[in-house]
Design an enzyme around this catalytic site. Structure first.
Site, PDB file in Angstrom:
ATOM      1  CB  CYS A  87      -1.058   5.128   3.661  1.00  0.00           C
ATOM      2  SG  CYS A  87      -2.204   5.920   2.497  1.00  0.00           S
ATOM      3  CG  HIS A 204       2.861   4.734   0.834  1.00  0.00           C
ATOM      4  ND1 HIS A 204       2.303   3.524   1.161  1.00  0.00           N
ATOM      5  CD2 HIS A 204       1.825   5.572   0.586  1.00  0.00           C
ATOM      6  CE1 HIS A 204       0.980   3.607   1.102  1.00  0.00           C
ATOM      7  NE2 HIS A 204       0.658   4.845   0.764  1.00  0.00           N
ATOM      8  CD  GLU A 206       5.152   1.441   1.902  1.00  0.00           C
ATOM      9  OE1 GLU A 206       4.013   1.499   1.407  1.00  0.00           O
ATOM     10  OE2 GLU A 206       5.547   2.245   2.778  1.00  0.00           O
TER      11      GLU A 206
END
Length: 234
Positions: A87, A204, A206
């Site tokens: 990002c 994302h 994660e």
């Protein structure tokens, strides 16, 4: 697997990245403040996390790209070390010219935060070994400037060299205008450099690396890197 997560003023996904890399791949993950001038010894993977570095003033990632630590990140990449920009980290990679192009304002002109589906375009990268080509993943996005853009010559080069790593798609893997959440050229969600060791990605992983968070399709990023460092074994 030694991982360094760079923290800029305004980063807000650094601890998410630390936890995901450590819990999924057993990585030794540490944070590195942007004013540092070197990375920890024997760093395997550098992560530039999501967030709003420097409040996204000037241009997203432009100020972070000039941070002291970025010289060490560039040296790490030049030596073949792995770099993942997520990002805002993707924006930093383009601003620092580690990757071509730019991330422009979403075509809808507002912040978008939701799970999206992306298609794996390559399964031979350090970041994708645990996926299959054309596999469809569900991973969240959270950005206001995620529309990937590059000039016509640059786009032709990216496509011709197979450097598009992920594309926005529908649930069946079809690349459609409706599945593109920000207007990115050719539905591009992530690209790599010519050596394949630097990846910029708007979604994302994660945030979807643990079922408790709603999904774990992002876990393959961390296990892929681990496999790559262990010799590229699937």
């Amino acid at each position: 697997m030694k991982t360094a997560v760079v923290v800029f003023p305004g980063s807000n996904c650094d601890q998410d990245a630390v936890k995901a890399a450590a819990s999924v791949a057993g990585a030794t993950a540490v944070t590195v403040w942007h004013k540092e001038t070197s990375l920890p010894d024997r760093t395997d993977l550098v992560i530039l996390p999501g967030g709003f570095s420097y409040g996204d003033y000037l241009r997203c990632g432009a100020m972070a790209a000039n941070s002291a630590i970025m010289n060490a990140v560039k040296e790490h990449a030049a030596k073949g070390g792995l770099v993942l920009g997520i990002c805002n980290g993707f924006q930093v990679l383009t601003e620092s010219r580690l990757l071509p192009g730019a991330l422009l304002a979403n075509d809808c002109m507002h912040f978008v935060c939701k799970p999206v589906t992306v298609r794996v375009e390559r399964d031979d990268l350090p970041f994708t070994l645990r996926y299959k080509k054309n596999e469809v993943l569900t991973i969240p996005i959270a950005h206001n400037e995620g529309r990937y853009y590059v000039d016509a010559e640059g786009l032709e080069r990216l496509e011709g060299e197979g450097r598009v790593a992920f594309r926005y798609c529908d649930a069946r893997g079809n690349i459609t205008p409706e599945s593109n959440p920000n207007g990115a050229l050719n539905n591009i969600a992530g690209i790599v450099n010519d050596r394949g060791n630097v990846l910029g990605l708007m979604p994302h992983p994660e945030r979807y690396s643990d079922p408790l968070l709603g999904g774990n399709d992002g876990a393959g990023f961390w296990s892929s890197v681990k496999s790559w460092l262990e010799g590229g074994l699937r």
